[in-house]
Every structure is written in structure tokens, then in C-alpha cells.
Scaffold this motif. Sequence first.
Motif, short mmCIF file in Angstrom:
data_model
loop_
_atom_site.label_atom_id
_atom_site.label_comp_id
_atom_site.label_asym_id
_atom_site.label_seq_id
_atom_site.Cartn_x
_atom_site.Cartn_y
_atom_site.Cartn_z
N ILE A 22 0.87 -1.19 0.00
CA ILE A 22 0.00 0.00 0.00
C ILE A 22 0.90 1.23 0.00
N PRO A 23 0.70 2.12 -0.95
CA PRO A 23 1.53 3.34 -0.95
C PRO A 23 1.45 4.01 0.43
N GLY A 24 2.61 4.25 1.06
CA GLY A 24 2.57 4.92 2.36
C GLY A 24 2.26 3.97 3.50
N GLY A 25 2.09 2.68 3.18
CA GLY A 25 1.79 1.70 4.23
C GLY A 25 2.98 1.54 5.16
N THR A 26 2.71 1.60 6.48
CA THR A 26 3.84 1.44 7.42
C THR A 26 3.64 0.21 8.30
N ARG A 27 2.46 -0.44 8.23
CA ARG A 27 2.18 -1.61 9.06
C ARG A 27 1.42 -2.65 8.26
N GLN A 28 2.04 -3.15 7.19
CA GLN A 28 1.43 -4.14 6.32
C GLN A 28 1.73 -5.56 6.80
N SER A 29 0.84 -6.47 6.40
CA SER A 29 0.99 -7.90 6.74
C SER A 29 0.88 -8.73 5.47
N TRP A 192 2.93 -14.73 19.41
CA TRP A 192 3.59 -13.46 19.08
C TRP A 192 2.48 -12.46 18.76
N THR A 193 2.74 -11.17 18.91
CA THR A 193 1.74 -10.17 18.53
C THR A 193 2.43 -8.94 17.95
N TYR A 194 1.79 -8.35 16.92
CA TYR A 194 2.33 -7.13 16.29
C TYR A 194 1.19 -6.39 15.62
N ALA A 195 1.43 -5.11 15.30
CA ALA A 195 0.42 -4.27 14.64
C ALA A 195 0.58 -4.42 13.14
N GLY A 196 -0.51 -4.85 12.46
CA GLY A 196 -0.44 -5.07 11.01
C GLY A 196 -1.71 -4.73 10.28
N SER A 197 -1.92 -5.44 9.18
CA SER A 197 -3.02 -5.11 8.27
C SER A 197 -3.76 -6.37 7.83
N PRO A 247 2.45 -12.00 -0.53
CA PRO A 247 3.90 -11.99 -0.26
C PRO A 247 4.23 -11.24 1.02
N LEU A 248 5.40 -11.57 1.59
CA LEU A 248 5.84 -10.93 2.83
C LEU A 248 6.02 -9.43 2.62
N GLN A 249 5.71 -8.66 3.65
CA GLN A 249 5.78 -7.20 3.62
C GLN A 249 6.90 -6.71 4.55
N PRO A 250 7.42 -5.51 4.29
CA PRO A 250 8.52 -5.00 5.12
C PRO A 250 8.10 -4.77 6.58
N LEU A 251 8.97 -5.15 7.52
CA LEU A 251 8.66 -4.95 8.94
C LEU A 251 8.60 -3.46 9.29
N MET A 252 9.43 -2.67 8.65
CA MET A 252 9.52 -1.22 8.91
C MET A 252 9.74 -0.98 10.40
N ASP A 253 9.10 0.03 10.99
CA ASP A 253 9.46 0.39 12.36
C ASP A 253 8.57 -0.34 13.36
N ARG A 254 8.60 -1.72 13.29
CA ARG A 254 7.73 -2.48 14.20
C ARG A 254 8.54 -3.49 15.01
N THR A 255 8.04 -3.78 16.20
CA THR A 255 8.62 -4.82 17.05
C THR A 255 7.57 -5.91 17.23
N VAL A 256 7.98 -7.15 17.09
CA VAL A 256 7.09 -8.26 17.38
C VAL A 256 7.32 -8.65 18.84
N ARG A 257 6.23 -8.69 19.62
CA ARG A 257 6.33 -9.07 21.03
C ARG A 257 5.94 -10.53 21.20
N SER A 258 6.54 -11.19 22.20
CA SER A 258 6.15 -12.58 22.49
C SER A 258 5.54 -12.65 23.89
N SER A 259 4.63 -13.59 24.05
CA SER A 259 3.97 -13.77 25.36
C SER A 259 4.76 -14.78 26.20
N PHE A 260 5.88 -15.25 25.64
CA PHE A 260 6.65 -16.32 26.30
C PHE A 260 8.14 -16.00 26.25
N ARG A 261 8.86 -16.60 27.22
CA ARG A 261 10.33 -16.39 27.22
C ARG A 261 10.98 -17.37 26.25
#
Length: 261
Positions: A22-29, A192-197, A247-261
Motif C-alpha cells: 500500500i503506498p505509504g503503508g507502514t504496518r502491512q501484513s 507473538w503479537t504485532y500491529a499489522g493489516s 507476499p511478505l511485507q517490510p517490517l519497517m518500524d515495528r517490534t514483534v512481542r512474544s507472550s513467552f520467554r
Amino acid sequence: GACCSYRLRDALHPLWQSPLTIPGGTRQSPINIQWRDSVYDPFLKPLKISYDPTTCLHIWNNGYSFLVEFDDSADRSIIIGGPLENQYRLKQFHFHWGAVNDWGSEHTVDCKFYPAELHLVHWNAVEYLSFEEAVMEGNGLAVIGVFLKLGARHEGLQTLVDALPAVRHKDTVIEFDVFDPSCLLPSCPDYWTYAGSLTTPPLTESVTWIIKKKPIEVDEDQLEAFRTLLFTSHGEEERRMVDNFRPLQPLMDRTVRSSFR
Ligand SMILES: Cc1ccnc(S(N)(=O)=O)n1
Ligand SMILES: [Zn+2]
């Protein structure tokens, strides 16, 4: 990226004629989840899932996948907790898969594809009045992703597989009135959890993704049953419904968090 050769930005993807990005997309999945780069968040709560099997309505082929839709007119099938600040209502679930077992999932883990991926789509019915409204909002949707791996036959999935011949063509639908999607979730609570589309049109950046760490097992015949579906309607030249993943999208300025160690 680590394992992804992004083609020309804004190139069209053959499957659904939508822009690859997406043009300008910063949180694509979808994205690749690099296990070692994910950050354990001790404040993440367990995800609480409560589905009422009688909210199941029908199963249909929408030309992208087959989906099972639910009655979301009340808080009867809901998820809460995990990374979510509100309660979300189950709207539908569907799958993505490959032509062969070497690929098919949308997300990857350390660049590994699974043969298929389940998406359970929920919307924030606390803050919004409809799924259509929630689709446009940053915290509007929550999608649970579950990887499918080749292994033992999955008895719960088999009831879905048995219905697929009736929805072989695009825009065919059959009634499906009792099904508990909890049977498709792994018993392990880790995610895992992250902000996407959304990964199919409208590709809106409105999804809190919750990707289960453990896959469920399905057997070869069950995966092959997915591949007997068609992208095409009755009367059209048949095109097998396979490789319906973005297809896979760029991670850009995102962190993937995990609920487990
Ligand atoms: C309901 C819906 C629409 C489009 N895309 C998705 S998905 N594949 O991101 O779950 N879900
Ligand atoms: Zn999906």
C-alpha cells in the motif's frame, strides 16, 4: 529484509490484482517473524477465548478462500485479554494454503513457510458498531493466526473438509450450523503479537495480529482437499484455488512481542 525479496513497490499481485504494498503503508501484513528479534513482554495477558458453537452460520467460497461466518450481532463468540484493550467479536475464519506443502502460510517464522495458515477474524464491538466500521480503524480488528503443519489427521478440521465439495466454486455457500472453532487452536497458550493489516483487500492497517507459536497438525488428504477448491465460478474455466497467500511485507518500524520467554 532477512529472507524477503520485495519486488517493485506497488507492483500488482496477480492473485487479487491489489498492490503488493500500500503506498505509504507502514504496518502491512504478512511479515516474517524472526524469533530472536521478538521481545518478551511480561505485561502481555493470557488470551481468553470463548466461542459459542451455535453462532456458526454458513461456509462459503468467496473467490479468495473458503470462510466460515458467525453471527456477530451479540457478544456470544468473543476474545479478550492478550494484547487487546477491548473485547472483540468473532466474525469469520478462513485459511491460506499453497499448491504444495513447501509453502502456503502468509506469515513465516525465521523464514520458514508452513503449508497453510488459519485466520480467525474478530472486530472491536466495544468501540465500533459494525465490522465494516472497525475495518477502517487502527484498533478495529484482531486476527488470530494458527499455522498448519503436515502430520496427524485433524478430526475437528475434517467436518470442514467434508463440506468443501459443496462450496467448490466461487460464490457457493452452504449452511453450517454448529462448529466450535476452538478445536482448531493449539493447546499451547504462547503467541507473538504485532500491529499489522489485512492481507487481502481492503488491506487496511487495522489488525492486531496474534500469531500462535505452536502449529496444529493436519494430514495430506486434508491439505489436498483445500486444493480441490476453485477461484472460479460455475461455468468459468476452472482455476484451482492454491497459493492464496500475500507476499511478505517490510517490517519497517515495528517490534514483534512474544507472550513467552
Ligand atoms: C476479513 C478479512 C478480509 C481481508 N483479509 C483478511 S486476513 N487475511 O487479513 O485475515 N480478513
Ligand atoms: Zn487471512
